[in-house]
Design a protein around this motif. Structure first.
Motif, PDB file in Angstrom:
ATOM      1  N   ILE A   1       0.842  -1.198   0.000  1.00  0.00           N
ATOM      2  CA  ILE A   1       0.000   0.000   0.000  1.00  0.00           C
ATOM      3  C   ILE A   1       0.876   1.247   0.000  1.00  0.00           C
ATOM      4  N   ARG A   2       1.921   1.244   0.813  1.00  0.00           N
ATOM      5  CA  ARG A   2       2.848   2.387   0.826  1.00  0.00           C
ATOM      6  C   ARG A   2       3.520   2.559  -0.536  1.00  0.00           C
ATOM      7  N   TYR A   3       3.890   1.445  -1.160  1.00  0.00           N
ATOM      8  CA  TYR A   3       4.503   1.502  -2.499  1.00  0.00           C
ATOM      9  C   TYR A   3       3.522   2.095  -3.508  1.00  0.00           C
ATOM     10  N   TYR A   4       2.276   1.642  -3.480  1.00  0.00           N
ATOM     11  CA  TYR A   4       1.277   2.188  -4.399  1.00  0.00           C
ATOM     12  C   TYR A   4       1.080   3.686  -4.170  1.00  0.00           C
ATOM     13  N   GLU A   5       1.192   4.115  -2.924  1.00  0.00           N
ATOM     14  CA  GLU A   5       1.113   5.548  -2.642  1.00  0.00           C
ATOM     15  C   GLU A   5       2.353   6.251  -3.190  1.00  0.00           C
TER      16      GLU A   5
END
Length: 128
Positions: A17-21
């Motif tokens: 999720i952090r990567y997608y952000e």
């Protein structure tokens, strides 16, 4: 909702999720304290991404598919084109894997697998 709850609901690791952000596929709101705040739209986007990635779509295709999903004036032909291109890539990979399987299967079948040093597998790998 915070990232832990979002991860639980979507089934995605918080790191993903952090990567997608980070790559701006998802843009959660921020609370006054700086914490991420995910809403229902973000949850839907993350589930969408999870399903697309499970089908093997790359990040660029996911970005395009998300943009098309958001665009109510989209042409389904645009979506179909992305999916058709991906399907052709999958079919090419399947053909490559089938050829690899046939070659390796033949090599395994021709190897006696005994105490002798002769080995068609190694001979084939060494063949230039």
């Amino acid at each position: 909702m915070n990232i832990s709850e979002t991860a639980r609901i979507t089934g995605l690791p918080a790191k993903t999720i952090r990567y997608y952000e980070e790559i701006e596929l998802v843009r959660p709101d921020r609370q006054d304290n700086g914490y991420r705040d995910f809403n229902d739209t973000h949850i839907h986007q993350l589930r969408f991404l999870a399903r697309a990635r499970a089908l093997g779509f790359g990040i660029d295709d996911c970005r395009s598919l998300l943009a098309l999903w958001d665009d109510r004036d989209r042409a389904s032909a645009d979506v179909r084109h992305i999916a058709q291109t991906h399907l052709k890539d999958i079919e090419r990979k399947i053909a490559d894997l089938s050829a690899m399987r046939a070659t390796l299967s033949h090599l395994v079948d021709t190897c006696a697998g005994n105490d002798r040093p002769d080995c068609p597998i190694l001979n084939s790998l060494a063949d230039t």
